[in-house]
Design a protein around this motif. Structure first.
Motif, PDB file in Angstrom:
ATOM      1  N   GLY A  17      -5.071  -2.401  12.188  1.00 44.54           N
ATOM      2  CA  GLY A  17      -5.396  -3.336  13.261  1.00 44.54           C
ATOM      3  C   GLY A  17      -6.876  -3.632  13.344  1.00 44.54           C
ATOM      4  O   GLY A  17      -7.489  -4.136  12.406  1.00 44.54           O
ATOM      5  N   HIS A  18      -7.478  -3.313  14.492  1.00 40.48           N
ATOM      6  CA  HIS A  18      -8.897  -3.635  14.677  1.00 40.48           C
ATOM      7  C   HIS A  18      -9.829  -2.586  14.084  1.00 40.48           C
ATOM      8  O   HIS A  18     -11.046  -2.773  14.102  1.00 40.48           O
ATOM      9  CB  HIS A  18      -9.215  -3.814  16.167  1.00 40.48           C
ATOM     10  N   ALA A  19      -9.301  -1.468  13.551  1.00 41.84           N
ATOM     11  CA  ALA A  19     -10.153  -0.399  13.017  1.00 41.84           C
ATOM     12  C   ALA A  19     -11.146  -0.893  11.959  1.00 41.84           C
ATOM     13  O   ALA A  19     -12.334  -0.551  12.016  1.00 41.84           O
ATOM     14  CB  ALA A  19      -9.294   0.740  12.466  1.00 41.84           C
ATOM     15  N   PRO A  20     -10.727  -1.693  10.959  1.00 42.83           N
ATOM     16  CA  PRO A  20     -11.703  -2.162   9.955  1.00 42.83           C
ATOM     17  C   PRO A  20     -12.775  -3.081  10.529  1.00 42.83           C
ATOM     18  O   PRO A  20     -13.799  -3.313   9.884  1.00 42.83           O
ATOM     19  CB  PRO A  20     -10.830  -2.925   8.944  1.00 42.83           C
ATOM     20  N   TYR A  21     -12.537  -3.605  11.733  1.00 39.23           N
ATOM     21  CA  TYR A  21     -13.487  -4.536  12.345  1.00 39.23           C
ATOM     22  C   TYR A  21     -14.549  -3.838  13.194  1.00 39.23           C
ATOM     23  O   TYR A  21     -15.507  -4.482  13.621  1.00 39.23           O
ATOM     24  CB  TYR A  21     -12.739  -5.533  13.234  1.00 39.23           C
ATOM     25  N   LEU A  22     -14.386  -2.549  13.458  1.00 34.25           N
ATOM     26  CA  LEU A  22     -15.304  -1.856  14.368  1.00 34.25           C
ATOM     27  C   LEU A  22     -16.757  -1.897  13.895  1.00 34.25           C
ATOM     28  O   LEU A  22     -17.654  -2.143  14.706  1.00 34.25           O
ATOM     29  CB  LEU A  22     -14.833  -0.415  14.570  1.00 34.25           C
ATOM     30  N   PRO A  23     -17.051  -1.659  12.598  1.00 32.92           N
ATOM     31  CA  PRO A  23     -18.454  -1.789  12.174  1.00 32.92           C
ATOM     32  C   PRO A  23     -19.010  -3.188  12.408  1.00 32.92           C
ATOM     33  O   PRO A  23     -20.147  -3.336  12.872  1.00 32.92           O
ATOM     34  CB  PRO A  23     -18.396  -1.442  10.675  1.00 32.92           C
ATOM     35  N   MET A  24     -18.225  -4.221  12.073  1.00 32.52           N
ATOM     36  CA  MET A  24     -18.683  -5.588  12.280  1.00 32.52           C
ATOM     37  C   MET A  24     -18.982  -5.859  13.753  1.00 32.52           C
ATOM     38  O   MET A  24     -19.994  -6.489  14.099  1.00 32.52           O
ATOM     39  CB  MET A  24     -17.622  -6.577  11.792  1.00 32.52           C
ATOM     40  N   LEU A  25     -18.128  -5.344  14.635  1.00 38.70           N
ATOM     41  CA  LEU A  25     -18.287  -5.604  16.059  1.00 38.70           C
ATOM     42  C   LEU A  25     -19.457  -4.834  16.656  1.00 38.70           C
ATOM     43  O   LEU A  25     -20.342  -5.413  17.300  1.00 38.70           O
ATOM     44  CB  LEU A  25     -16.993  -5.252  16.803  1.00 38.70           C
ATOM     45  N   PHE A  26     -19.483  -3.510  16.440  1.00 38.62           N
ATOM     46  CA  PHE A  26     -20.437  -2.677  17.163  1.00 38.62           C
ATOM     47  C   PHE A  26     -21.763  -2.468  16.434  1.00 38.62           C
ATOM     48  O   PHE A  26     -22.749  -2.087  17.054  1.00 38.62           O
ATOM     49  CB  PHE A  26     -19.794  -1.328  17.488  1.00 38.62           C
ATOM     50  N   LEU A  27     -21.786  -2.718  15.115  1.00 37.97           N
ATOM     51  CA  LEU A  27     -23.044  -2.635  14.388  1.00 37.97           C
ATOM     52  C   LEU A  27     -23.593  -4.018  14.053  1.00 37.97           C
ATOM     53  O   LEU A  27     -24.719  -4.126  13.561  1.00 37.97           O
ATOM     54  CB  LEU A  27     -22.849  -1.840  13.077  1.00 37.97           C
TER      55      LEU A  27
END
Length: 280
Positions: A17-27
């Motif tokens: 789900g959104h796990a692979p997107y966490l670096p893009m979002l928060f970093l």
């Protein structure tokens, strides 16, 4: 104390789900905001496209009800009529944004719309479906500026094979797309975006799924109509990444920075508009 508008994110087809997107979002896009608590952030997960063992899919109505319920519970928006939501979706997640833009309960609360590699624009054209379920035959665009170079074709072949083996042939994703997804009601028409909504579309020049050239022409045509007064909808800001493919923005810090700065420009503009209206 919150310094920015609430941010709602909808992921595309991806493991976890959104796990692979966490670096893009928060970093990247929202860097520095998690630790300083400048913004309320909501990540919505769509199980059927998350490689979960799941045949049950939420309908459009259930999805919108869940978003409204989350807003009411955490923001108290049932008693707040302010237009302050920033909604962002990548790839398939752009379809949920379309549903929100059509929702009587939510559309008047949306201030900023961010579309990353959107499949919802020109969804009625065959390109997205054909390119995702099968292999794209035409090679529009190039890597490293060489249309017929062996390196460019090899990179594109690897990306298309990855999409076909990992995504388009996965059992539960196939079941969702063929049995539960209403594509006819998920297309975003740019002329339906209200004038007071800031719209940003980010595209990859060599996208293996989205026909970037067609979408770019659609944006240019739409903006021309708005500038001439033919359409009363919003101007659309676009960012096009040269030599990039579908979902490259998820793993590329340079592209994260582009989205981050674009969002900051939009929010600065919104702040100025709000200050102007309050001073009147």
């Amino acid at each position: 104390q919150r310094g920015h508008h609430p941010f709602l994110f909808f992921h595309g087809i991806a493991p976890g789900g959104h796990a692979p997107y966490l670096p893009m979002l928060f970093l990247g896009i929202l860097r520095g905001e998690l630790s300083h608590r400048h913004r309320d952030i909501f990540l919505f997960e769509n199980k059927p496209i998350s490689y979960a063992l799941c045949f049950d899919a939420l309908s459009e109505r259930d999805t919108l009800h869940g978003v409204s319920e989350a807003m009411d519970q955490h923001l108290g928006t049932s008693s707040d009529s302010s237009k302050n939501l920033t909604i962002c979706g990548h790839s398939f997640g752009s379809c949920q944004l379309t549903w929100m833009m059509k929702s009587p309960e939510l559309k008047n609360k949306i201030r900023t719309l961010i579309l990353l590699d959107p499949v919802s624009v020109l969804l009625s054209d065959p390109d997205v479906v054909v390119n995702f379920l099968y292999t794209r035959q035409d090679v529009e665009g190039s890597y490293n500026g060489h249309l017929d170079s062996w390196a460019g074709r090899l990179i594109r072949f690897i990306n298309e094979t990855k999409i076909q083996l990992v995504a388009s042939s996965e059992l539960f994703i196939q079941h969702y797309l063929r049995r539960s997804f209403a594509g006819y009601n998920s297309e975003l028409w740019l002329q339906d975006v209200p004038r007071d909504v800031n719209c940003l579309v980010c595209l990859a020049e060599c996208d293996e799924i989205v026909n970037t050239q067609k979408v770019e022409m659609e944006i240019l045509s739409h903006n021309a109509k708005v500038s001439k007064g033919i359409s009363c909808s919003a101007l659309v800001e676009k960012v096009i990444w040269r030599y990039g493919g579908h979902a490259h923005c998820v793993t590329n810090p340079e592209k994260w920075s582009d989205i981050h700065h674009a969002l900051r420009r939009i929010e600065s503009k919104v702040l100025e508009e709000d200050s102007f209206h309050k001073s009147r």
